[in-house]
Design a protein around this motif. Structure first.
Motif, PDB file in Angstrom:
ATOM      1  N   MET A 114      13.902   8.376  -1.488  1.00 52.16           N
ATOM      2  CA  MET A 114      13.838   6.930  -1.642  1.00 52.16           C
ATOM      3  C   MET A 114      12.585   6.350  -0.987  1.00 52.16           C
ATOM      4  N   TYR A 115      12.257   6.852   0.192  1.00 47.90           N
ATOM      5  CA  TYR A 115      11.066   6.367   0.887  1.00 47.90           C
ATOM      6  C   TYR A 115       9.962   7.418   0.875  1.00 47.90           C
ATOM      7  N   ASP A 116       9.914   8.206  -0.200  1.00 46.43           N
ATOM      8  CA  ASP A 116       8.937   9.291  -0.285  1.00 46.43           C
ATOM      9  C   ASP A 116       7.516   8.786  -0.078  1.00 46.43           C
ATOM     10  N   ASP A 117       7.215   7.681  -0.773  1.00 46.30           N
ATOM     11  CA  ASP A 117       5.878   7.115  -0.708  1.00 46.30           C
ATOM     12  C   ASP A 117       5.512   6.739   0.727  1.00 46.30           C
ATOM     13  N   LEU A 118       6.465   6.072   1.372  1.00 43.44           N
ATOM     14  CA  LEU A 118       6.244   5.636   2.748  1.00 43.44           C
ATOM     15  C   LEU A 118       6.036   6.837   3.677  1.00 43.44           C
ATOM     16  N   ILE A 119       6.846   7.866   3.483  1.00 48.65           N
ATOM     17  CA  ILE A 119       6.742   9.056   4.343  1.00 48.65           C
ATOM     18  C   ILE A 119       5.403   9.751   4.137  1.00 48.65           C
ATOM     19  N   THR A 120       4.992   9.881   2.860  1.00 51.99           N
ATOM     20  CA  THR A 120       3.695  10.510   2.579  1.00 51.99           C
ATOM     21  C   THR A 120       2.580   9.735   3.264  1.00 51.99           C
ATOM     22  N   ARG A 121       2.649   8.408   3.144  1.00 52.20           N
ATOM     23  CA  ARG A 121       1.577   7.599   3.705  1.00 52.20           C
ATOM     24  C   ARG A 121       1.577   7.591   5.228  1.00 52.20           C
ATOM     25  N   LEU A 122       2.753   7.536   5.819  1.00 52.13           N
ATOM     26  CA  LEU A 122       2.751   7.467   7.282  1.00 52.13           C
ATOM     27  C   LEU A 122       2.336   8.795   7.905  1.00 52.13           C
ATOM     28  N   THR A 123       2.653   9.898   7.240  1.00 56.60           N
ATOM     29  CA  THR A 123       2.217  11.179   7.794  1.00 56.60           C
ATOM     30  C   THR A 123       0.707  11.372   7.575  1.00 56.60           C
ATOM     31  N   ALA A 124       0.147  10.598   6.656  1.00 55.31           N
ATOM     32  CA  ALA A 124      -1.305  10.668   6.439  1.00 55.31           C
ATOM     33  C   ALA A 124      -2.053   9.672   7.332  1.00 55.31           C
ATOM     34  N   GLY A 125      -1.318   8.964   8.184  1.00 49.60           N
ATOM     35  CA  GLY A 125      -1.988   8.087   9.147  1.00 49.60           C
ATOM     36  C   GLY A 125      -2.031   6.619   8.777  1.00 49.60           C
ATOM     37  N   ASP A 126      -1.292   6.210   7.731  1.00 49.78           N
ATOM     38  CA  ASP A 126      -1.278   4.797   7.320  1.00 49.78           C
ATOM     39  C   ASP A 126      -0.375   3.995   8.269  1.00 49.78           C
ATOM     40  N   ARG A 127      -1.015   3.058   8.991  1.00 45.04           N
ATOM     41  CA  ARG A 127      -0.277   2.338  10.034  1.00 45.04           C
ATOM     42  C   ARG A 127       0.712   1.326   9.479  1.00 45.04           C
ATOM     43  N   ARG A 128       0.384   0.735   8.335  1.00 45.81           N
ATOM     44  CA  ARG A 128       1.339  -0.228   7.761  1.00 45.81           C
ATOM     45  C   ARG A 128       2.596   0.489   7.317  1.00 45.81           C
ATOM     46  N   ALA A 129       2.411   1.661   6.715  1.00 43.01           N
ATOM     47  CA  ALA A 129       3.566   2.438   6.269  1.00 43.01           C
ATOM     48  C   ALA A 129       4.409   2.860   7.473  1.00 43.01           C
ATOM     49  N   LEU A 130       3.720   3.257   8.532  1.00 45.75           N
ATOM     50  CA  LEU A 130       4.408   3.653   9.764  1.00 45.75           C
ATOM     51  C   LEU A 130       5.221   2.484  10.319  1.00 45.75           C
ATOM     52  N   ALA A 131       4.567   1.318  10.397  1.00 50.12           N
ATOM     53  CA  ALA A 131       5.224   0.136  10.950  1.00 50.12           C
ATOM     54  C   ALA A 131       6.431  -0.262  10.103  1.00 50.12           C
ATOM     55  N   ARG A 132       6.278  -0.189   8.769  1.00 49.05           N
ATOM     56  CA  ARG A 132       7.374  -0.575   7.896  1.00 49.05           C
ATOM     57  C   ARG A 132       8.550   0.405   8.012  1.00 49.05           C
ATOM     58  N   MET A 133       8.237   1.689   8.154  1.00 47.02           N
ATOM     59  CA  MET A 133       9.316   2.672   8.300  1.00 47.02           C
ATOM     60  C   MET A 133      10.112   2.402   9.573  1.00 47.02           C
ATOM     61  N   VAL A 134       9.413   2.060  10.657  1.00 45.96           N
ATOM     62  CA  VAL A 134      10.124   1.746  11.906  1.00 45.96           C
ATOM     63  C   VAL A 134      11.040   0.530  11.684  1.00 45.96           C
TER      64      VAL A 134
ATOM     65  N   GLY B  40      -5.235  -1.695  22.076  1.00 44.45           N
ATOM     66  CA  GLY B  40      -4.549  -2.147  20.861  1.00 44.45           C
ATOM     67  C   GLY B  40      -5.330  -1.910  19.575  1.00 44.45           C
ATOM     68  N   GLY B  41      -6.642  -1.858  19.668  1.00 43.65           N
ATOM     69  CA  GLY B  41      -7.453  -1.713  18.469  1.00 43.65           C
ATOM     70  C   GLY B  41      -7.895  -0.285  18.188  1.00 43.65           C
ATOM     71  N   ASP B  42      -7.508   0.632  19.040  1.00 44.15           N
ATOM     72  CA  ASP B  42      -7.883   2.039  18.868  1.00 44.15           C
ATOM     73  C   ASP B  42      -7.092   2.639  17.704  1.00 44.15           C
ATOM     74  N   PRO B  43      -7.776   3.162  16.680  1.00 45.14           N
ATOM     75  CA  PRO B  43      -7.047   3.696  15.525  1.00 45.14           C
ATOM     76  C   PRO B  43      -6.177   4.915  15.851  1.00 45.14           C
ATOM     77  N   ASN B  44      -6.376   5.507  17.021  1.00 44.15           N
ATOM     78  CA  ASN B  44      -5.542   6.647  17.414  1.00 44.15           C
ATOM     79  C   ASN B  44      -4.433   6.258  18.377  1.00 44.15           C
ATOM     80  N   VAL B  45      -4.193   4.935  18.457  1.00 42.31           N
ATOM     81  CA  VAL B  45      -3.111   4.438  19.311  1.00 42.31           C
ATOM     82  C   VAL B  45      -2.237   3.520  18.461  1.00 42.31           C
ATOM     83  N   TYR B  46      -0.937   3.656  18.592  1.00 43.12           N
ATOM     84  CA  TYR B  46      -0.009   2.755  17.906  1.00 43.12           C
ATOM     85  C   TYR B  46       0.957   2.201  18.938  1.00 43.12           C
ATOM     86  N   ILE B  47       1.089   0.879  18.961  1.00 44.63           N
ATOM     87  CA  ILE B  47       1.991   0.232  19.925  1.00 44.63           C
ATOM     88  C   ILE B  47       3.064  -0.544  19.167  1.00 44.63           C
ATOM     89  N   ARG B  48       4.299  -0.316  19.519  1.00 49.31           N
ATOM     90  CA  ARG B  48       5.395  -1.032  18.881  1.00 49.31           C
ATOM     91  C   ARG B  48       6.314  -1.615  19.951  1.00 49.31           C
TER      92      ARG B  48
END
Ligand SMILES: Nc1nc2c(ncn2[C@@H]2O[C@H](COP(=O)(O)OP(=O)(O)OP(=O)(O)O)[C@@H](O)[C@H]2O)c(=O)[nH]1
Ligand SMILES: [Mg+2]
Lengths: 315, 172
Positions: free
Chosen positions: A1-21, A103-111
């Motif tokens: 169901m969320y295949d697209d989101l999972i593919t994107r978040l594992t590839a480093g897409d932060r919006r997809a990651l944020a939405r999955m959370v 906060g702006g470092d692309p290798n850091v994610y804060i939630r």
């Protein structure tokens, strides 16, 4: 169901990651299936819990720790948990204020997450969010949580290394440590070491630890690190202590043990929830409430009541 | 994540852990150092049952948009006193568009001259709460204006990432 989101978040897409959370935090239909897939992808991150009294400098310390870990070329995610107001259901999540530098470092994610209805300071959604971040291939996942009793114990379930942050000149604070979180700390941090009394606080902690007979002698001895989060002083030593701890867990086999303990408690919690759902569907809340009243009024007893329900549930 | 059942011993005062919450980023762009107003609004939104991410003063457009993306907020409230809004607001809207985050409600409050309001509204920024606006009105405005596609129960998968929008209706 969320295949697209999972593919994107594992590839480093932060919006997809944020939405999955968000989807997981809201218990969206299909989120369990997504979590099942994410679980299979994870297991590589070092999960660090940071707890301690309000205002001890946890967020500032986490920010400095992330900077140090970034210098060591790691990708880092942070989950900062703040309490939900029991009266309004709302929350002010303010930990990001101290984390602007990273906060702006692309290798850091804060939630930021609110504790919502959870008993301790750590919602079960937090554990699931860790699962998402782990699948997204962060090397370290740091959970900051309010130090309020039960919360410290709850952290253990999601973290592999637990840092308890204290500050000098808080005798009561040290007393509170005795009450429960002494046992769960893998590392102590005496922050605000620029203030008088830091060495005294270290000595006091060392004394308490020597009294703690609950710990296995061959086991890990929690180091005590003095830090000034405001400047970053002592933070490399903290990063080293955490690296030593995870290495110790791996070498001693305790990492597997911790993982199994967590898996066990998660399975049991899910089974309990499933059982409640079945009771709801089969017996129904009205009948259940009626039985509760009978038992309280001593017209029935809990043993017979439970046995009758077991039969009705086909257990 | 398991469902909350009616048999759970959750006290009435507590909220079910899976309840959909409106998440709002309260941001303070510009160089002025006063955030009393922003904090008052943040507390009002919290009291209205929302989850408020507060990031402090002197935020650049990039910082604001990055925080909004990472936190997956439903709404952004820009609180501004410095008069730099006509320089800052378009940058924020451009960055949001660049990320495909056009489903976030963006509002402004603070000191915004009347003559600038049409231009601000043309950028897609709503609310424009002046100094006299009551906090209750702001809370009500947020509740009424978060895009309905975001408030689908639960959140829709990201449409802008190419997931068919039918998912959202299926889940509703
Ligand atoms: N003097 C001194 N102040 C510090 C130090 N570390 C943090 N602070 C200050 O302590 C205050 C609280 O810091 P935070 O990092 O927000 O503390 P926290 O534990 O995350 O706070 P909560 O999340 O609200 O519980 C801030 O004003 C910091 O600037 C330090 O090493 N020395
Ligand atoms: Mg904090």
């Amino acid at each position: 169901m969320y295949d697209d989101l999972i593919t994107r978040l594992t590839a480093g897409d932060r919006r997809a990651l944020a939405r999955m959370v968000s989807l997981i935090e809201n218990g969206a239909p299909g989120s369990q299936e997504a979590l099942a897939r994410l679980h299979a992808l994870g297991g590589h991150a070092h999960i660090i819990g940071v707890t301690g009294s309000p205002g001890a400098g946890k967020s500032t310390l986490v920010m400095q720790l992330v900077r140090e870990l970034r210098r060591r070329a790691a990708r880092v995610a942070i989950i900062a948990v703040d309490p939900t107001s029991p009266f309004t259901g709302g929350a002010i999540l303010g930990d990001r204020i101290r984390m602007q530098d990273i906060g702006g470092d692309p290798n850091v994610y804060i939630r930021s997450m609110a504790s919502r209805g959870s008993v301790g300071g750590l919602s079960s959604a937090t554990r699931d969010a860790v699962r998402v971040l782990d699948a997204a291939a962060f090397d370290h996942i740091i959970i900051e949580t309010v130090g309020a009793g039960q919360a410290e114990v709850e952290i253990v379930r999601a973290a592999q290394s637990i840092v308890v942050v204290t500050v000098p000149g808080m005798g009561d604070d040290i007393q509170a440590l005795k009450a429960g979180i002494l046992e769960i700390a893998d590392c102590f941090c005496v922050n605000k070491a620029d203030r008088p009394g830091a060495d005294g606080a270290v000595a006091e902690l060392r004394m308490l630890l020597s009294l703690d007979t609950g710990r296995d002698k061959a086991a890990w001895k929690p180091p005590i690190v003095k830090t000034i989060a405001a400047t970053g002083e002592g933070v490399p030593a903290l990063a080293d202590a955490l690296a030593n701890h995870i290495a110790f867990l791996r070498a001693s086999g305790q990492l597997v043990e911790r993982g199994e303990r967590q898996a066990r408690s998660e399975i049991l919690a899910l089974l309990y929830q499933a059982l409640l759902a079945r009771v709801d569907a089969t017996i129904g809340p009205d009948r259940f409430a009626a039985v509760v009243r009978e038992v309280a009024a001593r017209e029935n007893d809990p043993y017979s009541a439970a046995r009758a329900m077991e039969q009705q549930l086909g257990l | 994540m398991a469902e909350q059942t009616s048999l759970d011993a959750t006290p009435q005062t507590q909220v079910a852990p899976t309840a959909r919450k409106i998440r709002v980023l309260v941001a303070k762009p510009g160089l002025d150092g006063h955030d009393r107003g922003a904090k008052v609004i943040a507390r009002a939104l919290r009291d209205g049952g929302m989850e408020v991410i507060y990031t402090g003063i002197r935020q650049t457009p990039a910082m604001i948009v990055e925080a909004a993306i990472q936190e997956d907020v439903d709404a952004i409230l820009l609180s501004i006193l410095s008069g730099a809004h006509m320089a800052i607001f378009p940058k924020i809207m451009d960055l949001l568009r660049g990320q495909g985050a056009t489903d976030i409600l963006v509002m402004a409050g603070g000191i915004l001259p009347d003559e600038d309001i049409p231009a601000i509204e043309a950028m897609g920024i709503k609310g424009n709460f002046g100094p006299g606006t009551s906090t209750q009105d702001i809370v009500a405005y947020v509740r009424a204006n978060v895009p309905p596609e975001r408030m689908a129960q639960p959140l829709p998968p990201l449409q802008t990432l190419g997931t068919p929008p039918t998912d959202a209706t299926e889940q509703a």
